[in-house]
Enzyme design. Structure first.
Site, short mmCIF file in Angstrom:
data_model
loop_
_atom_site.label_atom_id
_atom_site.label_comp_id
_atom_site.label_asym_id
_atom_site.label_seq_id
_atom_site.Cartn_x
_atom_site.Cartn_y
_atom_site.Cartn_z
N LYS A 189 0.83 -1.22 0.00
CA LYS A 189 0.00 0.00 0.00
C LYS A 189 0.86 1.26 0.00
CE LYS A 189 0.55 1.58 4.33
NZ LYS A 189 0.86 2.95 4.76
N THR A 246 -4.21 5.46 3.23
CA THR A 246 -2.95 6.06 2.80
C THR A 246 -3.09 6.73 1.44
OG1 THR A 246 -1.99 4.15 3.92
CG2 THR A 246 -0.47 5.63 2.86
N ASN A 254 3.94 8.79 2.22
CA ASN A 254 4.05 8.22 0.88
C ASN A 254 3.18 8.99 -0.11
OD1 ASN A 254 5.77 5.69 1.17
ND2 ASN A 254 4.34 5.48 2.88
O1 LIG Z 1 2.64 8.13 6.42
P1 LIG Z 1 2.70 6.79 5.75
O2 LIG Z 1 2.43 6.85 4.29
O3 LIG Z 1 3.94 6.06 6.12
O4 LIG Z 1 1.48 5.93 6.36
C1 LIG Z 1 1.40 5.72 7.73
C2 LIG Z 1 0.67 4.45 8.05
O5 LIG Z 1 1.28 3.33 7.44
C3 LIG Z 1 -0.78 4.50 7.72
O6 LIG Z 1 -1.42 3.31 8.13
#
Ligand SMILES: O=P(O)(O)OC[C@H](O)CO
Ligand SMILES: NC(=O)c1ccc[n+]([C@@H]2O[C@H](COP(=O)([O-])OP(=O)(O)OC[C@H]3O[C@@H](n4cnc5c(N)ncnc54)[C@H](O)[C@@H]3O)[C@@H](O)[C@H]2O)c1
Length: 329
Positions: A189, A246, A254
């Site tokens: 994801k 996300t 991300n």
């Molecule tokens: O900020 P990110 O894209 O690393 O996402 C954070 C967490 O994995 C969301 O579940």
């Protein structure tokens, strides 16, 4: 010190490790957190804050920090919350023991193609392993907002050991034994969130983003099934649930990386400006490699890789995706 509840250890003092520590301390238990940076250890112990990675949260005084992994030897449970690419090296420094390790990082190891569970098994032999993954923005968990996660365990016996120590009124784990599925959802994801951020940065609209989420989920499912994951896990909290979260918010590092790419910035420049981790940037190339080895088509992942490598501009990358031959869903 709490008299009845055993101390839980957290390995990693970034946003997620700190938020998990805050959540764990909310039932009056002691939490010992290992942080990489001495300044983070000092700030947690003296100011009850971690402004480097989780600003705006006053931490529970029951959270103590240490820079010594040996100090975690007596903890009843250890949550592993380093960035994926550092996990193996950190775990190798952990004293031997038989306490459960709950892996909370999301990624695939770049150098080896290993899932976290395989890297952890090699780095900390003899320790039972579980995986905690799901839609979990750290700042929301730290604020006590309702959150549900997948807690993938070896069996019910391990679940019975771990779940009561982790569950809280606003933090609800769900059981599975599909450790591979829980890991793959969380790792893939992050790459797909970069693609959704690109769509946002280019201003391509909500239809395009929904299409990417659905077609991205098809890629996640193909890859997961090829690796032995279960479809139910991929469509659950740690897969589809986290993908939707996300891919929908600039709170995601991300997604915001992808947005910057869509706005015309170079990945290397965006990442050089950050102290926080965007796991998808490290997972994308190794995911592409493993998928090719297994004969799994992942065109969105391929596109993200090309963008991260600076091989193509964002608008051209999207045009190439849209120009692929028409096919069945
Ligand atoms: O900020 P990110 O894209 O690393 O996402 C954070 C967490 O994995 C969301 O579940
Ligand atoms: N932040 C979230 O909302 C969130 C939620 C769920 C899962 N995760 C996952 O948790 C993991 C940790 O992410 P985070 O958000 O807590 O990190 P972060 O981006 O907030 O902080 C970066 C972390 O990297 C550590 N670090 C930097 N260099 C290091 C080194 N050489 N050795 C060991 N550690 C080093 C820092 O100490 C810090 O803990 C990632 O895999 C992430 O995908 C994050």
């Amino acid at each position: 010190m709490s008299e009845n509840k055993p101390t839980v250890g957290v390995i990693g003092g970034g946003a997620w490790g700190t938020a998990l520590a805050q959540m764990l301390a909310s039932d009056g238990r002691d939490v010992l957190l290992w942080a990489f940076e001495p300044a983070v250890v000092k700030a947690i112990n003296t100011q009850h804050s971690n402004s480097a990675y989780l600003s705006g949260t006053t931490l529970d005084p029951a959270i103590r920090a240490t820079g010594d992994l040996g100090a975690l030897a007596d903890c009843a449970l250890l949550l592993v919350v380093t960035p994926a690419q550092h996990m193996r090296r950190v775990l190798k420094q952990l004293p031997h023991g038989t306490t459960d390790l709950v892996l909370c990082c999301k990624g695939i190891e770049e150098a080896t193609g290993d899932l976290m569970v395989d890297a952890a098994r090699a780095a900390a032999p003899g320790r039972p392993l579980a995986v905690l993954s799901g839609p979990t923005f750290a700042h929301e968990v730290a604020a006590g907002q309702p959150t549900a996660v997948t807690l993938a365990c070896e069996d019910h016996v391990q679940w019975d050991r771990i779940a009561p120590q982790i569950a809280r009124p606003a933090f609800r784990p769900y059981f599975t034994t599909d450790i591979t599925g829980a890991e793959i959802g969380g790792a893939v994801k992050n790459v797909l969130a970069i693609a959704c951020g690109v769509v946002e940065g280019l201003g391509l609209g909500q239809n395009a983003r929904a299409a990417l989420i659905a077609r991205g989920f098809a890629e996640m499912t193909r890859f997961g099934l090829a690796c032995g994951a279960q479809a139910e896990t991929l469509s659950g909290l740690s897969g589809l649930g986290d993908l939707v979260l996300t891919c929908s918010s600039v709170s995601s590092r991300n997604f915001s990386l992808g947005k910057a790419l869509g706005e015309g910035r170079k990945a290397a420049d965006v990442l050089a400006d950050r102290t926080t981790v965007a796991e998808g940037a490290f997972t994308a190339p190794v995911l592409q490699r493993v998928a090719r080895t297994r004969g799994v088509a992942m065109p969105i992942v391929d596109t993200v890789c090309a963008l991260l490598a600076g091989e193509v501009a964002a608008a051209e990358a999207v045009a190439a995706l849209l120009a692929r031959p028409l096919t069945a869903e």
